[in-house]
Write a protein that holds these residues in place. Structure first.
Motif, mmCIF file in Angstrom:
data_model
loop_
_atom_site.group_PDB
_atom_site.id
_atom_site.type_symbol
_atom_site.label_atom_id
_atom_site.label_comp_id
_atom_site.label_asym_id
_atom_site.label_seq_id
_atom_site.Cartn_x
_atom_site.Cartn_y
_atom_site.Cartn_z
ATOM 1 N N ALA A 260 43.407 52.708 -87.114
ATOM 2 C CA ALA A 260 43.315 53.030 -85.692
ATOM 3 C C ALA A 260 44.236 54.190 -85.364
ATOM 4 C CB ALA A 260 43.696 51.811 -84.864
ATOM 5 N N PRO A 261 43.742 55.160 -84.635
ATOM 6 C CA PRO A 261 42.369 55.382 -84.211
ATOM 7 C C PRO A 261 41.454 55.658 -85.405
ATOM 8 C CG PRO A 261 43.788 57.193 -83.498
ATOM 9 C CD PRO A 261 44.655 56.180 -84.153
ATOM 10 N N ALA A 262 40.164 55.545 -85.181
ATOM 11 C CA ALA A 262 39.172 55.674 -86.242
ATOM 12 C C ALA A 262 39.251 57.059 -86.885
ATOM 13 C CB ALA A 262 37.781 55.448 -85.671
ATOM 14 N N PRO A 263 38.848 57.155 -88.158
ATOM 15 C CA PRO A 263 38.844 58.460 -88.824
ATOM 16 C C PRO A 263 37.951 59.457 -88.084
ATOM 17 C CG PRO A 263 38.446 56.695 -90.401
ATOM 18 C CD PRO A 263 38.399 56.079 -89.040
ATOM 19 N N THR A 264 38.355 60.707 -88.111
ATOM 20 C CA THR A 264 37.579 61.758 -87.449
ATOM 21 C C THR A 264 37.291 62.887 -88.419
ATOM 22 O OG1 THR A 264 39.606 62.806 -86.641
ATOM 23 C CG2 THR A 264 38.497 61.286 -85.150
ATOM 24 N N GLN A 265 36.149 63.495 -88.218
ATOM 25 C CA GLN A 265 35.749 64.650 -89.019
ATOM 26 C C GLN A 265 35.656 65.840 -88.064
ATOM 27 O OE1 GLN A 265 31.835 64.383 -90.756
ATOM 28 N NE2 GLN A 265 32.262 65.981 -92.235
ATOM 29 N N TYR A 266 36.182 66.979 -88.479
ATOM 30 C CA TYR A 266 36.142 68.163 -87.631
ATOM 31 C C TYR A 266 36.171 69.418 -88.492
ATOM 32 C CZ TYR A 266 41.199 68.329 -88.426
ATOM 33 O OH TYR A 266 42.434 68.381 -89.002
ATOM 34 N N CYS A 267 35.803 70.531 -87.889
ATOM 35 C CA CYS A 267 35.861 71.825 -88.560
ATOM 36 C C CYS A 267 37.124 72.534 -88.106
ATOM 37 C CB CYS A 267 34.632 72.661 -88.218
ATOM 38 S SG CYS A 267 33.103 71.958 -88.871
ATOM 39 N N GLY A 268 37.709 73.315 -88.996
ATOM 40 C CA GLY A 268 38.943 73.992 -88.646
ATOM 41 C C GLY A 268 39.215 75.194 -89.513
ATOM 42 N N CYS A 269 40.084 76.046 -88.992
ATOM 43 C CA CYS A 269 40.523 77.245 -89.698
ATOM 44 C C CYS A 269 41.993 77.073 -90.070
ATOM 45 C CB CYS A 269 40.355 78.479 -88.814
ATOM 46 S SG CYS A 269 38.644 78.843 -88.416
ATOM 47 N N PRO A 270 42.322 77.225 -91.356
ATOM 48 C CA PRO A 270 43.722 77.091 -91.760
ATOM 49 C C PRO A 270 44.524 78.317 -91.327
ATOM 50 C CG PRO A 270 42.369 77.644 -93.652
ATOM 51 C CD PRO A 270 41.438 77.453 -92.499
ATOM 52 N N GLY A 271 45.766 78.080 -91.008
ATOM 53 C CA GLY A 271 46.665 79.158 -90.614
ATOM 54 C C GLY A 271 48.097 78.783 -90.934
ATOM 55 N N ALA A 272 49.018 79.639 -90.563
ATOM 56 C CA ALA A 272 50.429 79.395 -90.849
ATOM 57 C C ALA A 272 50.963 78.166 -90.126
ATOM 58 C CB ALA A 272 51.248 80.619 -90.469
ATOM 59 N N ALA A 273 50.422 77.875 -88.961
ATOM 60 C CA ALA A 273 50.889 76.733 -88.174
ATOM 61 C C ALA A 273 50.089 75.462 -88.449
ATOM 62 C CB ALA A 273 50.818 77.076 -86.694
ATOM 63 N N GLY A 274 49.172 75.492 -89.381
ATOM 64 C CA GLY A 274 48.354 74.325 -89.680
ATOM 65 C C GLY A 274 46.885 74.644 -89.496
ATOM 66 N N VAL A 275 46.097 73.621 -89.320
ATOM 67 C CA VAL A 275 44.653 73.773 -89.161
ATOM 68 C C VAL A 275 44.325 73.745 -87.672
ATOM 69 C CG1 VAL A 275 42.404 72.779 -89.677
ATOM 70 C CG2 VAL A 275 44.228 72.671 -91.373
ATOM 71 N N THR A 276 43.616 74.787 -87.228
ATOM 72 C CA THR A 276 43.186 74.859 -85.838
ATOM 73 C C THR A 276 41.733 74.415 -85.758
ATOM 74 O OG1 THR A 276 44.657 76.736 -85.478
ATOM 75 C CG2 THR A 276 42.931 76.385 -83.853
ATOM 76 N N ALA A 277 41.468 73.402 -84.943
ATOM 77 C CA ALA A 277 40.106 72.895 -84.797
ATOM 78 C C ALA A 277 39.243 73.942 -84.085
ATOM 79 C CB ALA A 277 40.102 71.595 -84.019
ATOM 80 N N VAL A 278 38.058 74.200 -84.647
ATOM 81 C CA VAL A 278 37.105 75.148 -84.066
ATOM 82 C C VAL A 278 35.711 74.549 -84.184
ATOM 83 C CG1 VAL A 278 38.505 77.191 -84.591
ATOM 84 C CG2 VAL A 278 36.804 76.395 -86.243
ATOM 85 N N LEU A 279 34.741 75.184 -83.545
ATOM 86 C CA LEU A 279 33.354 74.777 -83.717
ATOM 87 C C LEU A 279 32.927 75.061 -85.155
ATOM 88 C CD1 LEU A 279 31.782 76.161 -80.431
ATOM 89 C CD2 LEU A 279 32.327 73.781 -80.975
ATOM 90 N N CYS A 280 32.054 74.238 -85.665
ATOM 91 C CA CYS A 280 31.606 74.415 -87.047
ATOM 92 C C CYS A 280 30.797 75.692 -87.236
ATOM 93 C CB CYS A 280 30.801 73.191 -87.499
ATOM 94 S SG CYS A 280 31.811 71.697 -87.627
ATOM 95 N N THR A 281 30.283 76.251 -86.157
ATOM 96 C CA THR A 281 29.505 77.487 -86.244
ATOM 97 C C THR A 281 30.389 78.728 -86.064
ATOM 98 O OG1 THR A 281 29.023 77.324 -83.886
ATOM 99 C CG2 THR A 281 27.402 76.378 -85.422
ATOM 100 N N ALA A 282 31.659 78.548 -85.804
ATOM 101 C CA ALA A 282 32.576 79.677 -85.577
ATOM 102 C C ALA A 282 32.925 80.355 -86.892
ATOM 103 C CB ALA A 282 33.842 79.174 -84.887
ATOM 104 N N THR A 283 33.627 81.463 -86.776
ATOM 105 C CA THR A 283 34.118 82.190 -87.941
ATOM 106 C C THR A 283 35.635 82.254 -87.850
ATOM 107 O OG1 THR A 283 32.117 83.541 -87.960
ATOM 108 C CG2 THR A 283 33.995 84.360 -89.204
ATOM 109 N N CYS A 284 36.311 81.994 -88.970
ATOM 110 C CA CYS A 284 37.770 82.028 -88.994
ATOM 111 C C CYS A 284 38.258 83.471 -89.015
ATOM 112 C CB CYS A 284 38.288 81.277 -90.215
ATOM 113 S SG CYS A 284 37.932 79.507 -90.166
ATOM 114 N N ALA A 285 39.556 83.654 -88.883
ATOM 115 C CA ALA A 285 40.161 84.979 -88.781
ATOM 116 C C ALA A 285 39.855 85.857 -89.990
ATOM 117 C CB ALA A 285 41.663 84.845 -88.607
ATOM 118 N N ALA A 286 39.779 85.291 -91.153
ATOM 119 C CA ALA A 286 39.523 86.074 -92.354
ATOM 120 C C ALA A 286 38.035 86.356 -92.550
ATOM 121 C CB ALA A 286 40.077 85.357 -93.573
ATOM 122 N N GLY A 287 37.200 85.962 -91.584
ATOM 123 C CA GLY A 287 35.764 86.186 -91.676
ATOM 124 C C GLY A 287 35.034 85.148 -92.500
#
Length: 150
Positions: free
Chosen positions: A84-111
């Motif tokens: 608890a809370p239940a497991p979650t699945q999400y899309c994200g872009c890794p960065g220096a401060a950790g993983v930033t959650a984004v839409l799965c259709t987005a593009t990360c900073a490195a393209g």
């Protein structure tokens, strides 16, 4: 005329017992505090292990919330561990401060396309041995693990 002085010899035969009786309550409180912190640390390790087992299950078998939760609950054999809370699945872009959650259709900073991550949570209520010890131990011990699936 000279006054006679009397030498009074005090008995010290019970002084060690009296000193022990005065110090004993303090020793009991210290012992209770050490035991309480030790139990809390053991429970925290069990909860963290349960979260990591759930994350390992997700890596090996993919996304399945119910199965990941079952892996967390059955990981350590300790009673009271929940996912608890239940497991979650999400899309994200890794960065220096950790993983930033984004839409799965987005593009990360490195393209590049974002990765798919799973966050696994575990928790267990902590029951104190003695109340009012004043220790900063939370009532619920929690842990989480985040893994990248893709």
């Amino acid at each position: 005329m000279r006054a006679k002085s009397r030498l009074v010899i005090a008995s010290v035969s019970g002084s060690a017992a009296i000193e022990f009786g005065l110090i004993f309550p303090l020793l009991l409180v210290l012992l209770a505090g050490v035991v309480e912190v030790g139990f809390a640390m053991r429970e925290a390790m069990q909860v963290q292990d349960a979260a990591e087992v759930g994350a390992g299950y997700a890596i090996k078998n993919g996304w399945n919330s119910a199965a990941i939760s079952a892996a967390v609950v059955n990981a350590t054999g300790a009673t009271g561990v929940t996912a608890a809370p239940a497991p979650t699945q999400y899309c994200g872009c890794p960065g220096a401060a950790g993983v930033t959650a984004v839409l799965c259709t987005a593009t990360c900073a490195a393209g590049v396309a974002p990765g798919v991550y799973v966050r696994v949570n575990a928790s267990r209520p902590h029951v104190t041995i003695l109340n009012n010890l004043g220790l900063p131990i939370p009532a619920t011990i929690t842990a989480h693990a985040i893994v990248r699936l893709q």
